[in-house]
Every structure is written in structure tokens, then in C-alpha cells.
Design a protein around this motif. Structure first.
Motif, PDB file in Angstrom:
ATOM      1  N   GLN A 189      -1.380  -9.170  -2.175  1.00 30.40           N
ATOM      2  CA  GLN A 189      -1.811  -9.963  -1.028  1.00 30.40           C
ATOM      3  C   GLN A 189      -3.090  -9.371  -0.463  1.00 30.40           C
ATOM      4  N   ALA A 190      -4.144 -10.160  -0.503  1.00 32.68           N
ATOM      5  CA  ALA A 190      -5.421  -9.765   0.076  1.00 32.68           C
ATOM      6  C   ALA A 190      -5.467 -10.250   1.531  1.00 32.68           C
ATOM      7  N   PRO A 191      -6.298  -9.633   2.360  1.00 35.91           N
ATOM      8  CA  PRO A 191      -6.375 -10.046   3.775  1.00 35.91           C
ATOM      9  C   PRO A 191      -6.694 -11.531   3.909  1.00 35.91           C
ATOM     10  N   GLU A 226       6.833   1.763  -4.110  1.00 33.45           N
ATOM     11  CA  GLU A 226       5.625   1.759  -4.920  1.00 33.45           C
ATOM     12  C   GLU A 226       4.794   3.005  -4.655  1.00 33.45           C
ATOM     13  N   SER A 227       3.985   3.352  -5.635  1.00 35.58           N
ATOM     14  CA  SER A 227       3.028   4.447  -5.485  1.00 35.58           C
ATOM     15  C   SER A 227       1.879   4.222  -6.449  1.00 35.58           C
ATOM     16  N   GLU A 230     -12.511  -8.036  -6.407  1.00 39.03           N
ATOM     17  CA  GLU A 230     -11.556  -9.091  -6.051  1.00 39.03           C
ATOM     18  C   GLU A 230     -10.109  -8.713  -6.335  1.00 39.03           C
ATOM     19  N   ASP A 231      -9.874  -7.572  -6.957  1.00 42.58           N
ATOM     20  CA  ASP A 231      -8.511  -7.062  -7.129  1.00 42.58           C
ATOM     21  C   ASP A 231      -8.022  -6.315  -5.893  1.00 42.58           C
ATOM     22  N   THR A 232      -8.897  -6.126  -4.927  1.00 45.81           N
ATOM     23  CA  THR A 232      -8.518  -5.430  -3.695  1.00 45.81           C
ATOM     24  C   THR A 232      -7.408  -6.186  -2.973  1.00 45.81           C
ATOM     25  N   ALA A 233      -6.309  -5.503  -2.708  1.00 45.30           N
ATOM     26  CA  ALA A 233      -5.139  -6.124  -2.081  1.00 45.30           C
ATOM     27  C   ALA A 233      -4.056  -5.073  -1.879  1.00 45.30           C
ATOM     28  N   VAL A 234      -3.028  -5.462  -1.147  1.00 44.44           N
ATOM     29  CA  VAL A 234      -1.794  -4.682  -1.137  1.00 44.44           C
ATOM     30  C   VAL A 234      -0.934  -5.202  -2.289  1.00 44.44           C
ATOM     31  N   TYR A 235      -0.467  -4.287  -3.103  1.00 44.32           N
ATOM     32  CA  TYR A 235       0.321  -4.640  -4.287  1.00 44.32           C
ATOM     33  C   TYR A 235       1.797  -4.347  -4.017  1.00 44.32           C
ATOM     34  N   GLN A 242       7.480  -1.899  -0.075  1.00 43.12           N
ATOM     35  CA  GLN A 242       6.664  -1.907   1.136  1.00 43.12           C
ATOM     36  C   GLN A 242       5.184  -2.121   0.832  1.00 43.12           C
ATOM     37  N   GLY A 243       4.804  -2.017  -0.424  1.00 44.90           N
ATOM     38  CA  GLY A 243       3.432  -2.261  -0.825  1.00 44.90           C
ATOM     39  C   GLY A 243       2.593  -1.006  -0.920  1.00 44.90           C
TER      40      GLY A 243
END
Length: 124
Positions: free
Chosen positions: A39-41, A6-7, A89-94, A116-117
Motif C-alpha cells: 500500500q502506497a500513500p 514481517e521484516s 514506484e515500488d515504494t510502499a508498506v508491504y 503489521q507491514g
């Protein structure tokens, strides 16, 4: 060996846009559906969007519908996630994921390969 990379993640302000990309190798890309999860913390990994092998069918989580668009380019072994009107709320690893079957599916257990996200952070 299947690899997904991903990038495109980054730090943006609320209301901004980002485009995530994922390039796949190691399997016949055009035979399988692809998906994006995040996935958010402190939270479970959740479904964001999925696209069928041909791109003819897509599926979105309610939380991103009408803001995010998934697409693919089978000639480039790539899948994309255009994210508009981003919210904190969109903050996360994608994560980009390759499905076991050609047809799009929101179930995490239907995906057998994962990238790897890439981190997306949206500030208010």
C-alpha cells in the motif's frame, strides 16, 4: 491466535534488491496459501504476489513480474519476497497475509490474517 511478522524493509536506491521475510504462528502454516500485498500513500492496498500451500503455484502482479520472487519454507513457517531491480514506484508498506484456502489467490478478501507491514522506500 494467528500472528504474522514481517521484516526486511528499508531504504534503497533504484536498481537495488531487498528480501522481505514473514514468519507465521498460530495456525498450521503449511495448510494455507500466503500472499504479499502493498500500500502506497493515498492508494488502495494492492496484490503483489501469492504462493500456494506447497509452493508449487505462484502468481504475480504484472507490475512486479520478472523482478519479484515469492517463496516459502514450511519447515520454518516463513514466506519470503525477493525484490530485484527495485523502482521508485515500488515504494510502499508491504504486508504479508495468510489466505483462507490452500490455493494462491490475488483477491484481498481471500486473506484473513495480516501482518503489521514493513516499509520499503526506493529512491531514484
Amino acid at each position: 491466535q494467528v500472528q504474522l511478522v514481517e521484516s526486511g524493509g528499508g531504504l534503497v536506491q533504484a536498481g537495488d534488491s531487498l528480501r522481505l521475510s514473514c514468519i507465521a504462528s498460530g495456525r498450521t502454516f503449511s495448510m494455507y496459501a500466503m500472499g504479499w500485498f502493498r500500500q502506497a500513500p493515498g492508494k488502495e492496498r494492492e496484490f503483489v504476489a501469492a504462493i500456494s500451500w506447497s509452493g508449487g503455484s505462484t502468481n504475480y502482479a504484472d507490475s512486479v513480474k520478472d523482478r519479484f520472487t515469492i517463496s516459502r519454507d514450511n519447515a520454518k513457517n516463513s514466506v519470503y519476497l525477493q525484490m530485484n531491480s527495485l523502482k521508485p514506484e515500488d515504494t510502499a508498506v508491504y504486508y504479508c497475509a495468510s489466505c483462507r484456502v490452500p490455493y494462491q489467490n490475488p483477491r484481498r478478501d481471500q486473506y484473513d490474517y495480516w501482518g503489521q507491514g514493513t516499509q520499503v522506500t526506493v529512491s531514484s
